[in-house]
Design a protein around this motif. Structure first.
Motif, PDB file in Angstrom:
ATOM      1  N   TYR A 102       0.899  -1.030   0.065  1.00 46.09           N
ATOM      2  CA  TYR A 102      -0.159  -0.155   0.137  1.00 46.09           C
ATOM      3  C   TYR A 102       0.954   1.249   0.068  1.00 46.09           C
ATOM      4  O   TYR A 102       0.569   2.218  -0.749  1.00 46.09           O
ATOM      5  CB  TYR A 102      -0.971   0.019   1.088  1.00 46.09           C
ATOM      6  N   VAL A 103       1.951   1.227   0.837  1.00 43.30           N
ATOM      7  CA  VAL A 103       2.552   2.425   0.958  1.00 43.30           C
ATOM      8  C   VAL A 103       3.512   2.678  -0.392  1.00 43.30           C
ATOM      9  O   VAL A 103       3.611   3.785  -0.925  1.00 43.30           O
ATOM     10  CB  VAL A 103       3.821   2.184   2.109  1.00 43.30           C
ATOM     11  N   ALA A 113      -6.015   6.366   6.717  1.00 41.59           N
ATOM     12  CA  ALA A 113      -7.337   5.677   7.102  1.00 41.59           C
ATOM     13  C   ALA A 113      -7.368   4.346   5.916  1.00 41.59           C
ATOM     14  O   ALA A 113      -7.803   3.431   6.460  1.00 41.59           O
ATOM     15  CB  ALA A 113      -8.380   6.604   6.766  1.00 41.59           C
ATOM     16  N   GLY A 114      -7.056   4.784   4.828  1.00 35.49           N
ATOM     17  CA  GLY A 114      -7.024   3.651   3.866  1.00 35.49           C
ATOM     18  C   GLY A 114      -6.087   2.811   4.184  1.00 35.49           C
ATOM     19  O   GLY A 114      -6.205   1.318   3.995  1.00 35.49           O
ATOM     20  N   LEU A 115      -5.010   2.988   4.742  1.00 35.95           N
ATOM     21  CA  LEU A 115      -4.005   1.892   5.171  1.00 35.95           C
ATOM     22  C   LEU A 115      -4.471   0.996   6.315  1.00 35.95           C
ATOM     23  O   LEU A 115      -4.383  -0.133   6.250  1.00 35.95           O
ATOM     24  CB  LEU A 115      -2.639   2.620   5.479  1.00 35.95           C
ATOM     25  N   CYS A 116      -4.954   1.708   7.243  1.00 39.64           N
ATOM     26  CA  CYS A 116      -5.669   0.969   8.344  1.00 39.64           C
ATOM     27  C   CYS A 116      -6.668   0.155   7.773  1.00 39.64           C
ATOM     28  O   CYS A 116      -6.756  -0.987   8.172  1.00 39.64           O
ATOM     29  CB  CYS A 116      -6.123   1.868   9.350  1.00 39.64           C
ATOM     30  N   CYS A 117      -7.629   0.618   6.996  1.00 42.96           N
ATOM     31  CA  CYS A 117      -8.716  -0.345   6.385  1.00 42.96           C
ATOM     32  C   CYS A 117      -8.149  -1.645   5.625  1.00 42.96           C
ATOM     33  O   CYS A 117      -8.665  -2.606   5.737  1.00 42.96           O
ATOM     34  CB  CYS A 117      -9.696   0.445   5.755  1.00 42.96           C
ATOM     35  N   TRP A 228      -1.022  -2.764  -3.018  1.00 41.49           N
ATOM     36  CA  TRP A 228      -0.785  -1.736  -4.214  1.00 41.49           C
ATOM     37  C   TRP A 228      -2.116  -1.389  -4.830  1.00 41.49           C
ATOM     38  O   TRP A 228      -2.383  -0.129  -5.194  1.00 41.49           O
ATOM     39  CB  TRP A 228       0.311  -2.414  -5.112  1.00 41.49           C
ATOM     40  N   ALA A 229      -2.972  -2.246  -5.204  1.00 36.03           N
ATOM     41  CA  ALA A 229      -4.178  -2.224  -5.933  1.00 36.03           C
ATOM     42  C   ALA A 229      -5.163  -1.343  -5.022  1.00 36.03           C
ATOM     43  O   ALA A 229      -5.822  -0.250  -5.371  1.00 36.03           O
ATOM     44  CB  ALA A 229      -4.835  -3.604  -6.162  1.00 36.03           C
ATOM     45  N   ALA A 230      -5.075  -1.348  -3.626  1.00 36.18           N
ATOM     46  CA  ALA A 230      -5.897  -0.569  -2.530  1.00 36.18           C
ATOM     47  C   ALA A 230      -5.341   0.939  -2.775  1.00 36.18           C
ATOM     48  O   ALA A 230      -6.234   1.773  -2.234  1.00 36.18           O
ATOM     49  CB  ALA A 230      -5.812  -1.202  -1.265  1.00 36.18           C
ATOM     50  N   ALA A 231      -3.983   1.273  -2.880  1.00 36.59           N
ATOM     51  CA  ALA A 231      -3.614   2.381  -2.870  1.00 36.59           C
ATOM     52  C   ALA A 231      -3.888   3.303  -4.221  1.00 36.59           C
ATOM     53  O   ALA A 231      -3.923   4.596  -4.174  1.00 36.59           O
ATOM     54  CB  ALA A 231      -2.066   2.603  -2.560  1.00 36.59           C
ATOM     55  N   ALA A 354      11.972  -3.112   4.482  1.00 39.55           N
ATOM     56  CA  ALA A 354      12.406  -2.167   5.041  1.00 39.55           C
ATOM     57  C   ALA A 354      13.203  -1.237   3.932  1.00 39.55           C
ATOM     58  O   ALA A 354      12.973   0.005   3.915  1.00 39.55           O
ATOM     59  CB  ALA A 354      13.178  -2.265   6.365  1.00 39.55           C
ATOM     60  N   GLY A 355      14.065  -1.810   3.414  1.00 40.78           N
ATOM     61  CA  GLY A 355      14.800  -1.128   2.282  1.00 40.78           C
ATOM     62  C   GLY A 355      13.852  -0.646   1.238  1.00 40.78           C
ATOM     63  O   GLY A 355      14.265   0.506   0.757  1.00 40.78           O
ATOM     64  N   LEU A 356      13.038  -1.319   0.804  1.00 36.88           N
ATOM     65  CA  LEU A 356      12.126  -0.823  -0.220  1.00 36.88           C
ATOM     66  C   LEU A 356      11.369   0.443   0.083  1.00 36.88           C
ATOM     67  O   LEU A 356      11.110   1.609  -0.499  1.00 36.88           O
ATOM     68  CB  LEU A 356      10.969  -2.009  -0.553  1.00 36.88           C
ATOM     69  N   LEU A 357      10.814   0.442   1.375  1.00 37.68           N
ATOM     70  CA  LEU A 357      10.013   1.424   1.954  1.00 37.68           C
ATOM     71  C   LEU A 357      11.196   2.771   2.300  1.00 37.68           C
ATOM     72  O   LEU A 357      10.574   3.973   2.347  1.00 37.68           O
ATOM     73  CB  LEU A 357       9.440   1.141   3.326  1.00 37.68           C
ATOM     74  N   LEU A 358      12.157   2.484   2.545  1.00 42.80           N
ATOM     75  CA  LEU A 358      13.002   3.393   3.096  1.00 42.80           C
ATOM     76  C   LEU A 358      13.725   4.317   1.834  1.00 42.80           C
ATOM     77  O   LEU A 358      13.758   5.387   1.983  1.00 42.80           O
ATOM     78  CB  LEU A 358      14.549   2.839   3.767  1.00 42.80           C
TER      79      LEU A 358
END
Length: 427
Positions: A102-103, A113-117, A228-231, A354-358
């Motif tokens: 999602y991120v 909110a979308g991330l939590c859902c 990813w689709a949710a975001a 973690a590397g992907l998100l960082l």
């Protein structure tokens, strides 16, 4: 007679005065026996009533405390059963991969909110799939040492109750993804398909053919796509980086686990790849091959504009470490090397995510990088066009001209006779 009656009356009064004091001169002492008699007669039933009320209140308090204790015990019991049926740790890993997807699929600002859902819906669907997996494998789990204490084989909860729990939680998670995440049903469809694939394809296939490991890898690769689709409501080429890493990562991870638990899986009636490999060589080679498949993923993430160049270097180093563990397993197939590779795989996945998100790039950086690449491609393409034009010009220069090949008579014949048509030469 009258005198005798008066004498008797006076004697009676004298006797009464001796027994009872005069109420006029001694009012308190005269009334005390009567009052004490009355109070004693009235206090006996009132004390009995009070005692009965106290006993009833104590009994009611005991019953309420017993009911509260039974309710709390029931909640604690079923809560523990639901926790174990859901395989909460495994579901948490699935939620982590979905949240990372999602991120990665979000733009400059991540919708909390979308991330939590998305995470909540993924957690419920994963819990439903894991519960159905245990419902279908009660007899198999009862034969294995590491699973015989689960709620269903141990009889702590009934299969019907577990099936109702799985159905309700799965439906709630799918509905949450469908209604509260604006994805046109794509995320909900991926969640429902993953639930069906895990519970109704992968679970029975474990008792039929060793290909179940690869089917399970597909199941594990879908949650990042869901996030990813949710975001972003669509799936681009960049969305395949984390699912590909999860797919290839699961093979060496589970191969090491199946090699370490061969006897237990054999007792449970499961068909694993390591059963037909007593030496462990084939299992080790499969693990090494899938580790090699993960080597270019970091470079792809940088080349496609998903991350910075630092992630390409870090991912390559991480994958090299896991590959070295798989290579040691190939050179010496043993429980020691398999356990080492298994623990290495446990460290690899969180470090990779973690590397992907960082090092992920925001939209502006992605556009800038793509513009630079397109500009560079344009320059190269322009240089190629110039080279092609120069080559064509050289070819044309080398060809003989048609004007020199024509006879000069044709041009001279026009001058003295201008009314004649110009001769046409066929090439």
């Amino acid at each position: 007679m009258w005198r005798g009656g008066a004498t008797a009356a006076s004697a009676a009064r004298a006797l009464r005065s001796r027994l009872l004091p005069d109420p006029i001169h001694y009012p308190a002492t005269s009334l005390a026996p009567i009052a004490s008699a009355r109070t004693s007669s009235s206090s006996a039933p009132s004390s009995a009533a009070a005692n009965s009320v106290v006993e009833e209140a104590a009994a009611a308090a005991v019953s309420v405390s017993q009911q509260a204790g039974s309710v709390s015990d029931a909640l604690r019991h079923y809560g523990r059963c639901y926790w174990e049926l859901s395989k909460a740790r495994l579901s948490a890993l699935v939620v982590a991969t979905s949240g990372a997807g999602y991120v990665l699929g979000s733009g400059n600002i991540v919708d909390i909110a979308g991330l939590c859902c998305t995470c909540a819906g993924t957690m419920m669907v994963a819990a439903s799939a894991n519960t159905l997996n245990q419902v279908f494998e009660i007899k198999n789990d009862a034969k294995m040492k590491r699973t015989m204490r689960r709620p269903l084989p141990s009889g702590r909860i009934s299969p019907a109750h577990a099936a109702m729990w799985a159905t309700s939680v799965g439906a709630a998670g799918t509905a949450l993804l469908a209604w509260f995440v604006q994805t046109n049903g794509l995320a909900a469809g991926l969640a429902a398909s993953n639930l069906v694939l895990y519970a109704f394809v992968y679970t029975p296939l474990k008792q039929i053919h060793p290909v179940n490991t690869w089917v399970g890898a597909v199941v594990g690769a879908i949650p990042p796509l869901l996030g990813w689709a949710a975001a972003s409501t669509d799936l681009s080429l960049n969305a395949m980086i984390l699912p590909a890493a999860l797919y290839f990562w699961q093979i060496p991870h589970f191969m090491a686990l199946a090699y370490l638990c061969r006897d237990d899986y054999l007792a449970g009636g499961y068909r694993m790849f390591s059963f037909a490999d007593p030496t462990g060589k084939r299992t080790a080679w499969v693990s090494l091959r899938n580790c090699l498949y993960m080597l270019p993923l970091g470079l792809f993430a940088y080349n496609w504009g998903l991350t910075s160049e630092w992630f390409g270097l870090e991912a390559s180093l991480l994958t090299m470490g896991l590959t070295i563990g798989a290579l040691s397993f190939v050179l010496e197939p043993s429980p020691k090397t398999a356990r080492r590779m298994f623990y290495g795989s446990l460290l690899y996945l969180p470090a990779f995510m973690a590397g992907l998100l960082l090092h992920r790039l925001r939209n502006e950086q992605k556009v800038h990088n793509l513009a630079e690449k397109s500009e560079l491609n344009g320059v190269l393409y322009g240089a190629d066009l110039q080279d092609e034009e120069r080559a064509k010009q050289k070819c044309e220069d080398r060809k003989p001209s048609r004007a020199q090949s024509r006879p000069p008579v044709a041009y001279a014949s026009v001058a003295p006779f201008p009314f004649l048509p110009v001769p046409i030469y066929e090439s």
